[in-house]
Design a protein around this motif. Structure first.
Motif, short mmCIF file in Angstrom:
data_model
loop_
_atom_site.label_atom_id
_atom_site.label_comp_id
_atom_site.label_asym_id
_atom_site.label_seq_id
_atom_site.Cartn_x
_atom_site.Cartn_y
_atom_site.Cartn_z
N UNK A 377 48.27 42.69 39.81
CA UNK A 377 47.38 43.82 40.03
C UNK A 377 46.06 43.50 40.09
N UNK A 378 45.26 44.54 40.78
CA UNK A 378 43.82 44.27 40.94
C UNK A 378 43.15 44.12 39.55
N UNK A 379 42.32 42.87 39.43
CA UNK A 379 41.58 42.90 38.23
C UNK A 379 40.58 43.79 38.09
N UNK A 380 40.44 44.23 36.85
CA UNK A 380 39.53 45.00 36.44
C UNK A 380 38.31 44.61 35.54
N UNK A 381 37.35 43.81 35.91
CA UNK A 381 36.31 43.18 35.54
C UNK A 381 35.09 44.00 35.21
N UNK A 382 35.31 45.45 35.80
CA UNK A 382 34.16 46.24 35.74
C UNK A 382 34.08 46.93 34.56
N UNK A 383 32.89 47.55 33.81
CA UNK A 383 32.66 47.95 32.81
C UNK A 383 33.72 49.22 32.37
N UNK A 384 34.29 49.05 30.99
CA UNK A 384 35.56 49.67 30.84
C UNK A 384 36.94 49.41 31.25
N UNK A 385 36.80 48.11 32.43
CA UNK A 385 38.10 47.79 32.74
C UNK A 385 38.86 46.90 31.88
N UNK A 387 39.98 43.99 32.31
CA UNK A 387 39.62 42.71 32.32
C UNK A 387 38.15 42.50 31.92
N UNK A 388 37.62 43.33 31.30
CA UNK A 388 36.40 43.40 30.65
C UNK A 388 36.54 43.20 29.22
N UNK A 389 35.39 42.87 28.38
CA UNK A 389 35.58 42.73 27.16
C UNK A 389 36.15 43.99 26.41
N UNK A 396 38.38 39.92 23.98
CA UNK A 396 38.38 38.80 24.98
C UNK A 396 37.81 39.70 26.17
N UNK A 397 37.00 38.88 26.81
CA UNK A 397 36.39 39.32 27.99
C UNK A 397 35.42 38.32 28.84
N UNK A 398 34.98 38.37 29.82
CA UNK A 398 34.15 37.63 30.70
C UNK A 398 32.62 37.90 30.17
N UNK A 399 31.90 37.08 30.04
CA UNK A 399 30.33 37.30 29.80
C UNK A 399 29.51 37.20 31.24
N UNK A 400 30.30 36.76 32.36
CA UNK A 400 29.56 36.67 33.56
C UNK A 400 29.82 37.32 34.59
#
Length: 577
Positions: A377-385, A387-389, A396-400
């Protein structure tokens, strides 16, 4: 008796190892000193045991070293290492190298004195005496390669000038010493240490097979992962490259660059010339480009659990920087800052170098090793996604805005799975590879001879030839950017350093490259990206500050361990520490 007891303790640990379909599979335990030194093939477990010091833990150490560069940050937060609050008395990624290296050198000499020098055969049968002699000779070569590797790590980590500017290495040890003798040693000069490593590598070359492709007993592919002649040639080239570099060659002695080019050229020629590199595949067991590599166990997914993004059941512990993402060129090889590049800031992950897709998890990524597909599935690293914090997994979530993909196996990305799927794929971690030899050759040639387009006298390849082979593996069959800058020495050097950064990211090499080039004090602070999903489904990207970097000139060199300075007052600390 003290020496025999030492070797017994080593052998006991060696013979209890359980490997992964490899030469490290020893399940025999010995309980007497006599058996240790009279048991033919089993006594070689002393050498086998040294290999275990260069295994899965190297991943962690080298990841930690990349936190010291502009390549990445740790997901759980800044550490003393990354904000430079470490000193000789505190921990850094290499604080155990001194003790480990000298311990392995001691074990090499215990093997030579207690096993090899006694003439102990590998096979007891007279009918197999020729095979036995060949394997005994191979183990002797392995011993000297492993000694050279331990010495190389000491030189790479601790080499540097003392307070008076004398370029020093490590105390050279060529035998077994009592503690009181060891603790009275002084550091040899850097050049003396280089000479010692090269001398030991020559013994290794004289006794080792070039590779493990024979059908003979003890020289087949089942021994892959042992030291080989090709690995020894590659290490010679690497040692010479560092010795020629600005941090260790302050007067820029051009003959040192010429020697580095010569050694890399020797390795390339002995390997059959400037070959096309194999496709990137970290689970391929028999990749001929892997000159010396480490093994990880099968049926293990600990690295995936640690590094995958949250929606792929991982912890996302390593976060590549925007700085690193920006050095990957477009699909035609142009830097994204170049006017001819196809890069579009509105769709920053489209049409990039294929190595980007194999190395970095990014927002909307859903393909393991190429630009488009639907592996997951498409990774959701955007704010609120997810895969975000705080999304799929709380806290858990990326800082970068990114997660690390390099080195990971392609598992079963089933969102309904109740646990991480296991992988039975082999995992390879390369310590000496053909890619690095090509990059080192190109660097040495451009520094020694000042031009990239023509092969120097006595050498068969130009710096451009070698660099083009590396970029060819990235799919750059036509390389207009390389062609456009090949006559500009400065632009060529800039591209070469960029290629090293891409190819060797998360192997620990960038930290040492920045030190040896005397550039670590000029690196940028860590950047990331904040991604916003708009109402129409598009994304906007905002660069953010993540961590500071504030190195000084003293950081070209690392401090000797404070504990060793207390034990041995003859040791001189590196300048600035």
């Amino acid at each position: 008796m003290k020496l025999i007891n030492n070797i017994l303790a080593i052998a006991l640990s060696a013979f209890s190892l359980v490997g992964c379909d490899s030469f490290l599979e020893d399940e025999i335990e010995f309980t007497s000193e006599e058996e240790v030194v009279t048991s033919e093939s089993r006594s070689r477990g002393i050498i086998n045991d040294i290999y275990t010091d260069y295994s899965f833990d190297e991943f962690t150490r080298d990841f930690n070293a990349d936190y010291l560069t502009d390549n990445a940050v740790r997901r759980s937060g800044e550490t003393n290492n990354t904000n430079l609050n470490w000193r000789p008395t505190s921990s850094h990624p290499y604080d155990n190298i001194w003790a480990k290296s000298y311990d392995n050198i001691r074990r090499v000499y215990e093997y030579i004195d207690l096993v090899h020098a006694t003439g102990l055969p590998y096979f007891p049968s007279e009918a197999m005496s020729d095979e036995s002699d060949n394997i005994v000779r191979r183990y002797y070569g392995e011993a000297f390669f492993l000694k050279a590797w331990a010495e190389w790590e000491l030189l790479k980590i601790y080499g540097g000038p003392d307070a008076d500017g004398n370029m020093l290495g490590f105390p050279i040890v060529n035998g077994i010493l009592e503690d009181e003798d060891y603790n009275s040693l002084s550091r040899n000069t850097y050049d003396e240490c280089v000479d010692q490593i090269l001398e030991d590598l020559q013994v290794a070359i004289d006794n080792l097979p070039l590779d493990y492709t024979s059908t003979d007993i003890g020289f087949s592919s089942t021994e892959t992962g042992r030291a080989s002649g090709l690995a020894a040639y590659a290490l010679k080239a690497k040692v010479a490259l560092f010795a020629a570099s600005p941090a260790f060659n302050p007067d820029n002695d051009i003959t040192k660059w010429e020697l580095a080019a010569e050694y890399a050229h020797d390795m390339i020629e002995i390997n059959g010339g400037l070959k096309t590199l194999q496709a990137i595949n970290n689970s391929r067991e028999n990749n001929p480009d892997h000159l010396w590599r480490l093994r990880d166990f099968r049926t293990d997914n600990s690295l995936e659990k640690s590094l995958y993004p949250p929606t792929l059941y991982g912890q996302g512990n390593i976060n590549p920087s925007q700085n690193l993402v920006d050095v990957f060129p477009d699909s035609r090889g142009y830097p994204i800052s170049d006017a001819a590049s196809s890069f579009d800031a509105l769709t920053p992950y489209a049409s990039r170098d294929i190595r980007f897709y194999k190395s970095i998890f990014y927002n909307a990524d859903q393909c393991y090793n190429q630009e488009t597909c639907d592996n997951y599935g498409s990774l959701e690293i955007f704010t609120g996604g997810e895969d975000n914090f705080g999304g799929f997994i709380g806290d858990i979530g990326t800082r970068t805005g990114y997660y690390l993909k390099k080195f990971l196996n392609d598992l079963d990305f089933d969102p309904s799975a109740t646990d991480n799927p296991l992988t039975t794929n082999f995992r390879v971690y390369v310590q000496l590879g053909l890619t690095e030899v090509y990059l080192g050759y190109a660097e040495a040639v451009i520094e020694a001879y000042g031009q990239a387009e023509t092969a120097p006298a006595g050498l068969n390849y130009s710096a451009r030839d070698a660099l083009a082979r590396v970029r060819l593996r990235a799919g750059l069959f036509s390389d207009p950017y390389l062609t456009s800058i090949q006559s500009d020495v400065n632009l060529f050097k800039e591209l070469l350093k960029n290629e090293r950064r891409i190819e060797l990211c998360f192997t620990g090499e960038r930290f040492h490259d920045l030190r040896r080039w005397k550039e670590i004090n000029n690196i940028e602070n860590i950047k990331g990206t904040k991604i916003t999903k708009e109402e129409d489904g598009s994304f906007t990207y905002e660069e953010i500050d993540v961590e500071e970097r504030a190195y000084e000139e003293k950081n070209y060199y690392l401090p000797l361990p404070y504990s060793e300075l207390l034990l041995n007052t003859n040791l001189k600390q590196n300048q600035g520490w």
